[in-house]
Design a protein around this motif. Structure first.
Motif, PDB file in Angstrom:
ATOM      1  N   ILE A   1       2.276 -19.105  -4.064  1.00 35.50           N
ATOM      2  CA  ILE A   1       3.316 -19.026  -3.043  1.00 35.50           C
ATOM      3  C   ILE A   1       3.126 -18.055  -1.866  1.00 35.50           C
ATOM      4  CG2 ILE A   1       5.716 -18.442  -2.540  1.00 35.50           C
ATOM      5  CD1 ILE A   1       6.138 -19.648  -5.575  1.00 35.50           C
ATOM      6  N   ALA A   2       2.505 -17.084  -2.208  1.00 32.91           N
ATOM      7  CA  ALA A   2       2.128 -16.007  -1.066  1.00 32.91           C
ATOM      8  C   ALA A   2       1.044 -16.531  -0.159  1.00 32.91           C
ATOM      9  CB  ALA A   2       1.825 -14.794  -1.657  1.00 32.91           C
TER      10      ALA A   2
ATOM     11  N   GLY B   1      -6.237 -15.221   1.662  1.00 31.84           N
ATOM     12  CA  GLY B   1      -5.400 -16.120   0.807  1.00 31.84           C
ATOM     13  C   GLY B   1      -5.202 -15.178  -0.204  1.00 31.84           C
ATOM     14  N   PRO B   2      -6.605 -14.549  -0.883  1.00 30.88           N
ATOM     15  CA  PRO B   2      -6.358 -13.712  -2.233  1.00 30.88           C
ATOM     16  C   PRO B   2      -5.780 -12.366  -1.982  1.00 30.88           C
ATOM     17  CG  PRO B   2      -8.752 -13.674  -1.165  1.00 30.88           C
ATOM     18  CD  PRO B   2      -8.026 -14.796  -0.555  1.00 30.88           C
ATOM     19  N   LEU B   3      -5.745 -11.888  -0.665  1.00 29.91           N
ATOM     20  CA  LEU B   3      -5.069 -10.660  -0.403  1.00 29.91           C
ATOM     21  C   LEU B   3      -3.620 -10.891  -0.358  1.00 29.91           C
ATOM     22  CD1 LEU B   3      -7.465  -9.490   2.771  1.00 29.91           C
ATOM     23  CD2 LEU B   3      -7.816  -9.312   0.028  1.00 29.91           C
ATOM     24  N   ALA B   4      -3.125 -12.143   0.176  1.00 30.74           N
ATOM     25  CA  ALA B   4      -1.840 -12.355   0.205  1.00 30.74           C
ATOM     26  C   ALA B   4      -0.985 -12.568  -1.406  1.00 30.74           C
ATOM     27  CB  ALA B   4      -1.469 -13.725   0.731  1.00 30.74           C
ATOM     28  N   GLY B   5      -2.112 -12.932  -2.042  1.00 38.66           N
ATOM     29  CA  GLY B   5      -1.768 -13.060  -3.597  1.00 38.66           C
ATOM     30  C   GLY B   5      -1.671 -11.647  -4.191  1.00 38.66           C
ATOM     31  N   LEU B   6      -2.417 -10.989  -3.904  1.00 37.14           N
ATOM     32  CA  LEU B   6      -2.520  -9.692  -4.465  1.00 37.14           C
ATOM     33  C   LEU B   6      -1.318  -8.606  -3.933  1.00 37.14           C
ATOM     34  CD1 LEU B   6      -6.484  -9.351  -4.515  1.00 37.14           C
ATOM     35  CD2 LEU B   6      -5.010  -8.854  -6.444  1.00 37.14           C
ATOM     36  N   VAL B   7      -1.259  -8.925  -2.830  1.00 40.29           N
ATOM     37  CA  VAL B   7       0.091  -7.948  -2.248  1.00 40.29           C
ATOM     38  C   VAL B   7       1.334  -8.567  -2.987  1.00 40.29           C
ATOM     39  CG1 VAL B   7       1.471  -8.058  -0.239  1.00 40.29           C
ATOM     40  CG2 VAL B   7      -0.780  -7.787   0.206  1.00 40.29           C
ATOM     41  N   ALA B   8       1.407  -9.612  -3.080  1.00 37.91           N
ATOM     42  CA  ALA B   8       2.826 -10.235  -3.780  1.00 37.91           C
ATOM     43  C   ALA B   8       2.674  -9.957  -5.400  1.00 37.91           C
ATOM     44  CB  ALA B   8       2.644 -11.752  -3.610  1.00 37.91           C
TER      45      ALA B   8
END
Length: 403
Positions: A292-293, A266-273
């Motif tokens: 949202i990411a 989850g944190p990786l998705a947020g950081l990617v976005a």
């Protein structure tokens, strides 16, 4: 006065070189995060292969980017004498090092998607072509203004495509190239039986968590140091990265039902976005972007695992990097606008065009490169090799030696 000016210029140049070097080292360290995230997710019989792939992919990426890719993207080569290269305290060499660690993230992303069934050298050659040619082609368009596309977007829609730290240039590009490779490779043996999904549980949750933590920490170098000079550094980028990371965690916790795999991705998705708009968003906008990411990743990963039998994405790199990266490009246009508390200077239309353009170039590049390699040498291990595991089949050793 001349001596003083010279001393000040030297100090500034030295400071910028050190700043970039620290950023390069932090992003370099992220590759350990990629490695352990994959090691913890794949089955025991493929752990060694995960480690070896990340290390060798990095070495090959450095070579092709040094000799080919950097020149394609920025028109700069390193064939001058060391005397010339060392000017300005070697700032331009360190800038190459920093951007090379970004380029090397592409095969690291792909590795997680194609894990457990891919041949070694064909994938290594494919990575070299992607990093040496396909990636710098798109990188140069966005970050160096090649082919005049950015100027055209600015003239037509009031702003060029904005991707501060690579939501689209790095992450979406890697994720969509990975999708092409995943589709051409096919599903792992035993993944579906009688039309029903057979879950392959992660082999080591602590390693998976360690990989996620290393990536999260290194990401602050990835984003903050994308300013490339001390003068351009901004605490806004750091706090926006933090808030997007937190948003991703909370969303993954809620939508992923406390599953450790989701919570650590989850944190990786947020950081990617947040990469694309981390320099222009309000922190609350970054929080929303990350949340949202996190929701996108959790939902989409679950959906494709259960519904698409021909899309066996081991680490979920397509939803995590590919889709969340594209979302990040669009989110920069939304939450970077002044009306939502951002700094402005961005166009939603340009963000849509740039994000979709990156997706298109990446997907076509992946289909062409991996399609050609598959025709020439094949991409996939034999059924017996896959059953025995990539560790023994390719490297002749398991992750835990037997006495």
């Amino acid at each position: 006065m001349t001596h003083t000016n010279s001393a000040v210029e030297t100090l500034i140049s030295s400071s910028n070189t050190l700043f970039m070097l620290l950023g390069a080292i932090m992003v370099f360290a992220m590759h350990a995060g990629f490695a352990f995230l994959e090691v913890g997710t794949v089955r025991h019989k493929n752990q060694v292969n995960a480690l070896v792939k990340i290390m060798t992919d990095f070495a090959v990426s450095a070579l092709v980017y040094f000799f080919i890719g950097y020149q394609l993207a920025y028109g700069i080569n390193f064939f001058d004498s060391a005397t010339i290269l060392a000017q300005e305290q070697g700032y331009h060499l360190v800038k190459f090092f920093f951007l090379m660690t970004f380029a090397a993230a592409i095969p690291a992303i792909i590795s997680g998607g194609v894990a457990e069934r891919a041949k070694f050298y064909p994938m290594l050659v494919s990575a070299a072509v992607i990093v040496g040619v396909a990636y710098p082609f798109f990188e140069g368009i966005v970050w160096n203004g090649n082919f005049g596309i950015q100027s055209w977007l600015e003239a037509q829609y009031g702003a060029p495509f904005h991707d501060f730290a690579g939501s689209v240039v790095v992450h979406a590009f890697g994720g969509w190239v990975a999708l092409a490779a995943i589709l051409l490779l096919g599903t792992r043996k035993g993944r579906f039986r009688n039309g029903k999904l057979v879950a392959f549980a992660p082999s080591n949750i602590p390693f998976l968590a360690l990989g996620a933590w290393i990536l999260c920490i290194g990401w602050f170098g990835f984003n903050v140091m994308s300013a490339q000079t001390l003068e351009g550094v901004s605490g806004l980028v750091a706090v926006n990265s933090l808030m997007a990371m937190v948003g991703g965690i909370i969303a993954a916790m809620l939508f992923g039902k406390k599953d450790p795999g989701f919570i650590h991705n989850g944190p990786l998705a947020g950081l990617v976005a947040v990469c694309a708009g981390s320099d222009i968003m309000h922190p609350i906008g970054a929080l929303a972007t990350g949340a949202i990411a996190g929701a996108i990743f959790t939902y989409l990963f679950t959906y494709i695992q259960q519904r698409f039998q021909h899309l066996d994405d081991v680490l979920g790199v397509w939803p995590l990097h590919g889709v969340c990266g594209a979302w990040g490009g669009i989110a920069a246009g939304i939450f970077g606008s002044e009306s939502l508390g951002g700094l402005g200077g961005v166009s939603v239309t340009s963000q849509l065009i740039g994000s979709l353009g990156g997706v298109l170039i990446a997907t076509l590049s992946g289909l062409i490169v991996y399609g050609v390699i598959r025709t020439i040498t094949g991409l996939r291990l034999s059924e017996e090799e896959e059953f025995n595991g990539a560790d023994l089949s390719i490297h002749k050793i398991g992750s835990i030696g037997k006495e």
